[in-house]
Design a protein around this motif. Structure first.
Motif, PDB file in Angstrom:
ATOM      1  N   VAL A 199       4.053  34.213  30.527  1.00  0.00           N
ATOM      2  CA  VAL A 199       4.424  33.414  30.990  1.00  0.00           C
ATOM      3  C   VAL A 199       3.973  31.997  31.385  1.00  0.00           C
ATOM      4  N   SER A 200       4.829  30.874  31.460  1.00  0.00           N
ATOM      5  CA  SER A 200       4.214  29.695  31.581  1.00  0.00           C
ATOM      6  C   SER A 200       4.456  29.002  32.924  1.00  0.00           C
ATOM      7  N   VAL A 201       3.510  28.149  33.339  1.00  0.00           N
ATOM      8  CA  VAL A 201       3.411  27.906  34.843  1.00  0.00           C
ATOM      9  C   VAL A 201       3.287  26.340  34.752  1.00  0.00           C
ATOM     10  N   THR A 202       4.123  25.866  35.623  1.00  0.00           N
ATOM     11  CA  THR A 202       4.114  24.321  35.862  1.00  0.00           C
ATOM     12  C   THR A 202       4.343  24.097  37.380  1.00  0.00           C
ATOM     13  N   GLY A 203       3.503  23.130  37.628  1.00  0.00           N
ATOM     14  CA  GLY A 203       3.428  22.678  39.131  1.00  0.00           C
ATOM     15  C   GLY A 203       3.921  21.132  39.173  1.00  0.00           C
ATOM     16  N   THR A 204       4.697  20.717  40.054  1.00  0.00           N
ATOM     17  CA  THR A 204       4.845  19.396  40.363  1.00  0.00           C
ATOM     18  C   THR A 204       4.407  18.823  41.707  1.00  0.00           C
ATOM     19  N   GLY A 205       3.589  17.886  41.661  1.00  0.00           N
ATOM     20  CA  GLY A 205       3.189  17.592  43.104  1.00  0.00           C
ATOM     21  C   GLY A 205       4.511  17.024  43.769  1.00  0.00           C
ATOM     22  N   VAL A 220      14.474  25.504  31.804  1.00  0.00           N
ATOM     23  CA  VAL A 220      14.233  25.390  33.139  1.00  0.00           C
ATOM     24  C   VAL A 220      13.913  24.009  33.534  1.00  0.00           C
ATOM     25  N   ARG A 221      14.179  23.255  34.369  1.00  0.00           N
ATOM     26  CA  ARG A 221      13.868  22.012  34.603  1.00  0.00           C
ATOM     27  C   ARG A 221      13.287  21.903  35.934  1.00  0.00           C
ATOM     28  N   ALA A 222      12.256  21.039  36.361  1.00  0.00           N
ATOM     29  CA  ALA A 222      11.894  20.952  37.973  1.00  0.00           C
ATOM     30  C   ALA A 222      12.808  19.652  38.401  1.00  0.00           C
ATOM     31  N   ASP A 223      13.164  19.591  39.461  1.00  0.00           N
ATOM     32  CA  ASP A 223      13.763  18.358  39.947  1.00  0.00           C
ATOM     33  C   ASP A 223      12.505  17.455  40.752  1.00  0.00           C
ATOM     34  N   ILE A 224      12.803  16.531  41.324  1.00  0.00           N
ATOM     35  CA  ILE A 224      11.761  15.697  41.922  1.00  0.00           C
ATOM     36  C   ILE A 224      10.920  16.066  42.817  1.00  0.00           C
ATOM     37  N   THR A 225      11.349  17.044  43.592  1.00  0.00           N
ATOM     38  CA  THR A 225      10.559  17.852  44.531  1.00  0.00           C
ATOM     39  C   THR A 225      10.053  19.020  43.908  1.00  0.00           C
ATOM     40  N   GLY A 226       9.956  19.274  42.485  1.00  0.00           N
ATOM     41  CA  GLY A 226       9.634  20.393  41.996  1.00  0.00           C
ATOM     42  C   GLY A 226      10.213  21.699  41.900  1.00  0.00           C
ATOM     43  N   TRP A 227      11.427  21.781  42.612  1.00  0.00           N
ATOM     44  CA  TRP A 227      12.204  22.936  42.661  1.00  0.00           C
ATOM     45  C   TRP A 227      12.833  23.252  41.264  1.00  0.00           C
ATOM     46  N   PRO A 228      12.970  24.383  40.752  1.00  0.00           N
ATOM     47  CA  PRO A 228      13.622  24.855  39.723  1.00  0.00           C
ATOM     48  C   PRO A 228      15.022  24.728  39.547  1.00  0.00           C
ATOM     49  N   LEU A 229      15.583  23.816  38.502  1.00  0.00           N
ATOM     50  CA  LEU A 229      16.966  23.723  38.282  1.00  0.00           C
ATOM     51  C   LEU A 229      17.259  24.481  37.286  1.00  0.00           C
ATOM     52  N   LEU A 230      18.358  25.255  37.369  1.00  0.00           N
ATOM     53  CA  LEU A 230      18.957  26.412  36.304  1.00  0.00           C
ATOM     54  C   LEU A 230      20.218  25.999  35.696  1.00  0.00           C
TER      55      LEU A 230
END
Lengths: 549, 332
Positions: A285-291, A530-540
């Motif tokens: 699993v990879s884990v990414t966090g966006t403030g 999988v990308r994160a949007d500017i709020t950090g939510w996953p985009l599918l």
């Protein structure tokens, strides 16, 4: 705003043990290929239930926007750097006075029920949002509230949105799912069914189509094969890669993490910081966090009553709590200590010069309280003035989550050292709301995600008290600044004002920012794109799975 | 919820049938008072819930909308008027009762759906969960109480029961998930994947109930086995299993059956936690959300539903008890 984490401590320990053990097992197929794979199902674990909050024009729930982003497209998209780029609008122009936005729409865009997307559709949707009958909880505010004058279809593919006064945050608002577009046919025929939602009702132009909803369990979306109008910042064009997206509702943090490592889900949204170390050990699993941009998790000091009417006491509170140590201890480095009333990822607004400007200083806090006249001490060693104890009440909605409780405990201990009593007070929902609306508390606390500096107006403008302006800040000069920023079409001017406001907020100690929450996403190695949007939510939309049926 | 439910149970047992003699309409005479009692329980429960929901602090519309919404006071007032919340409470109460009589539970404030539909959609998963839990609980309790013979076995059984009863459901559930789902992959977490997905949630819910049942059954068996009739039965040549089936288990089962209302309470209360933990749909989850959002029509419907369930369970217990214990038949 969720409050179901009472047993977080036990959970964290158990989950940790579980994940380490589970790390020995292998999950599913091999790693994702670098090139997209068509077909298959991607399963995403989410922490809330959007069912019954399906009307994106009404709801203020994050979880609804996160899921329904796949179904509803917007006029524009906000990239992770904060820039606004084309989506359903090919281009746009803002009039010099900032009152009119004219969008040139893409041609040949259709809703999944076959209705055409055009200027009339934009007008029908925006008018629906602004209609008081809709009782919009958030979208109407993003559309300018009473500043919204109306929408006009100039021709089939040109639409003009007008305001009674300039409303600069509009383009950012237009990029959110809340200002997404329903098929006009649905708005016409079943406006009373939008909140409950469902197939045939929740109909947009998006890359996925709502297939089925089992309240409390899962939401299934299928690929829209005709989709060919993705946002400018997407990594591919055309239809989405997987045939199916399934959102599984798993409110417990440990369960989402366990489901991810055991391969039962492919992506976990809003992973708890406590689960991150175990997920990282896992290897599959990879884990990414966006403030998250917007207002960090913050403490509001109520100016309208009690001890915090005195600015010196507010400053003493601000200087007398060791925020850095507490945040590191509770979140183990997953969340950063907040320095400003805006998160660092808030585009075109964050001012990094606030960082380091107000370190923990027990001596200064003591000095400030002496200056404020709280010089006597009672038998419990708390400061008093005229026989009244220096004390502040901090109500919360039911018992606070484990992590928040640890923060409160740490602050309580810090404040005890300077003779300041902190009284946490868990209330039931009704009593809590009543306390907020009545302004009877000393301290309120929350965070608010929004990649737009205008979020400061919501929390500091006098007209938004009670509730959002929970500090009851009432400063005509500040009001002017915030309104000017919201009306200015000059990005530099806006940035300058927001910088000024951030410094003001720290100096006045109106809002004490604590930590910058991070939306942490866990992704299985079988999933790519999988990308994160500017709020950090996953985009599918750009994602694919190598685990094929 | 659980507290309210227990209170109801007491009310239900207070309304014991009046004993009437005579053959004519005996059944009618027996059941009419019970039905009247049942009606009073349901009416009382719903009235009490109505009263409580209207005197606790906080405006329902503000609570429903939450802190993060941005809704003008004008729109809020419109919502209040639309929901009938601006009328005097007494008028609301009368209107509410009137609708109930015609079987109309109204619309959920938050979900904008008829309450009947909301409950109808969510009741099956909870019934399945509760049904399998009961099966598990009874099987486990019978197993433990029959297997625990001798001093050591009894001590072990007693300890196991105590652990089962006193472990928080939440914790037990997470432990079972960790072992059997996350590690061994024997069972999915939950969801619509068939019976397999129901095992862990049902087991979690069943454990504390099994603990209590087993305690009661064991004490019953132990108590009965010292009775003189056991010796005389054995002397007549009855085998141990015959004795168990015909006599001792029947004696021991009576106190266990009277626990039925308590068990139903555990199931309803436990469903709230289980459904949250395992991400299952169901009535428990609906209840939790309705209470958090002050969705009055849903809460009221669930209170009435719970009251009905208790009334029915108590009626069934009253009917079953004489079958188990012939001595109770004399009361008729």
């Amino acid at each position: 705003m969720t409050s179901h984490h009472r047993k977080g401590g036990v959970l964290a320990i158990l989950a940790g043990a579980a994940l380490i053990l589970a790390g020995c097992s292998t999950a599913g197929a091999g790693p994702a290929t670098d090139n997209p794979v068509e077909g298959g199902t991607i399963t995403v674990a989410i922490d809330g239930d959007p069912s019954s909050q399906f009307d994106i024009h009404v709801t203020a729930a994050d979880i609804s926007a996160l899921v329904l982003r796949n179904v509803f497209d917007s006029l524009v998209v906000q990239d992770t750097d904060g820039s606004i780029q084309p989506w359903l609008a090919e281009s746009w122009e803002v009039s010099d006075d900032g009152l009119e936005y004219t969008f040139q729409l893409k041609e040949d865009v259709t809703f999944s029920d076959g209705e055409p997307f055009n200027a009339d559709a934009v007008k029908a949707n925006f008018d629906h949002i602004a209609d008081p009958e809709t009782a919009s909880q958030y979208a109407a505010a993003l559309l300018g509230g009473d500043a919204y004058a109306g929408t006009e279809a100039v021709d089939a593919d040109t639409v003009k949105v007008s305001f009674t006064r300039p409303f600069a945050p509009f383009l950012q608002g237009a990029s959110t799912a809340y200002l997404g577009f329903y098929s006009p046919k649905v708005l016409e025929e079943s406006p009373d069914k939008l909140i409950a939602g469902g197939p045939g009702i929740t109909v947009g132009t998006g890359p996925f189509i709502l297939e089925s909803v089992v309240a409390g369990q899962d939401i299934t979306l299928t690929k829209n094969p005709d989709y060919n109008w993705g946002p400018a910042n997407a990594t591919h064009s055309g239809a989405a890669h997987p045939d199916e997206l399934v959102y599984r509702i798993l409110p417990e943090n440990a369960v989402r993490a366990g489901a991810l490592t055991s391969g039962e889900v492919d992506v976990a949204s809003n992973v708890s910081p406590n689960d991150v170390p175990a997920l990282e050990v896992d290897g599959t699993v990879s884990v990414t966090g966006t403030g998250t941009p917007g207002l960090p998790y913050s403490i509001f000091l109520n100016h309208s009553k009690g001890v915090f009417q005195d600015k010196l006491v507010r400053q003493a509170f601000q200087q007398g709590i060791d925020i850095g140590s507490a945040v590191t201890a509770v979140y183990g480095g997953e969340y950063d200590r907040a320095w400003s009333v805006l998160g660092p990822t808030t585009p075109n607004a964050y001012d990094p010069t606030v960082e380091g400007s107000w370190e923990y200083d027990e001596d200064l806090a003591n000095q400030l309280l002496d200056d404020a006249g709280w010089t006597e001490r009672d038998t419990d060693d708390y400061r008093t003035k005229d026989g009244v104890r220096l004390s502040a009440e901090w109500p919360s909605y039911s018992a606070p989550r484990e992590d928040r409780k640890s923060l409160i405990d740490a602050f309580q201990a810090d404040l005890k050292k300077i003779g300041f009593e902190l009284n946490p007070n868990p209330l039931d929902g009704g009593a809590y709301i009543e306390s907020l609306y009545g302004g009877t508390y000393d301290i309120a606390d929350w965070s608010f995600v929004r990649p737009e500096g205008d979020i400061l107006r919501l929390h500091l403008y006098s007209g938004f008290a009670p509730v959002q302006n929970a500090s009851f800040v009432n400063d005509p000069e500040l009001d002017d600044l915030l309104v000017t920023a919201s009306e200015s079409t000059d990005p530099d001017e806006r940035k300058k004002i927001y910088s000024e406001v951030q410094h003001w907020a720290i100096e006045d100690a109106a809002i004490v920012p604590i930590y910058v929450p991070s939306h942490i996403i866990g992704v299985s190695s079988t999933i790519g794109g999988v990308r994160a949007d500017i709020t950090g939510w996953p985009l599918l939309y750009d994602a694919w799975t190598s685990r094929q049926p | 919820m659980a507290a309210a439910v227990r209170r109801l149970d007491k009310q239900a047992t207070l309304t014991q049938p009046v004993v009437l003699r005579g053959r004519v309409g005996a059944a009618f005479a027996l059941y009419l008072p019970r039905l009247v009692g049942a009606f009073i329980v349901v009416w009382g429960a719903s009235s009490l819930a109505f009263l409580v929901l209207h005197i606790v602090p906080g405006d329902p519309v503000d609570i429903m909308l939450g802190v993060q919404s941005q809704v003008s006071e004008g729109v809020r007032q419109n919502i209040r008027e639309e929901l009938g919340l601006t009328q005097p409470v007494l008028l609301q109460y009368v209107g509410y009762l009137g609708k109930l009589v015609t079987g109309e539970f109204g619309m959920s404030y938050r979900l904008q759906k008829p309450v009947i539909d909301v409950i109808g959609e969510q009741i099956m998963p909870t019934l399945q969960l509760a049904g399998l839990s009961i099966v598990f609980a009874v099987v486990l309790a019978l197993g433990i109480s029959l297997a625990a013979r001798g001093r050591v076995a009894r001590a072990v059984a007693s300890l196991v029961e105590l652990i089962a009863i006193s472990s928080p459901t939440f914790w037990t559930g997470l432990l079972l998930l960790t072992v059997f789902s996350f590690q061994l992959h024997w069972f999915p977490i939950s969801g619509g994947q068939g019976l397999n997905a129901l095992v862990l949630p049902a087991l979690t819910l069943a454990l504390p109930i099994a603990g209590i049942l087993s305690q009661v059954l064991r004490h019953g068996l132990e108590g009965t086995e010292t009775q003189p009739f056991v010796d005389s039965s054995r002397a007549r040549g009855l085998s141990f299993s015959q004795l168990l089936a015909r006599h001792t288990l029947r004696h021991a089962a009576l106190p266990a059956v009277t626990l039925a209302a308590y068990i139903v309470g555990s199931l309803l209360g436990g469903a709230v936690i289980i459904e949250q933990l395992f991400g299952r749909p169901g009535i428990g989850r609906v209840t939790l959300e309705a209470i958090n959002n002050r969705d009055i029509p849903i809460v009221m419907a669930i209170v009435i539903f719970a009251a009905l369930v208790f009334v029915v369970v108590n009626l069934i217990v009253d009917a079953v008890a004489p079958l188990l214990d012939p001595r109770l038949r004399g009361a008729r």
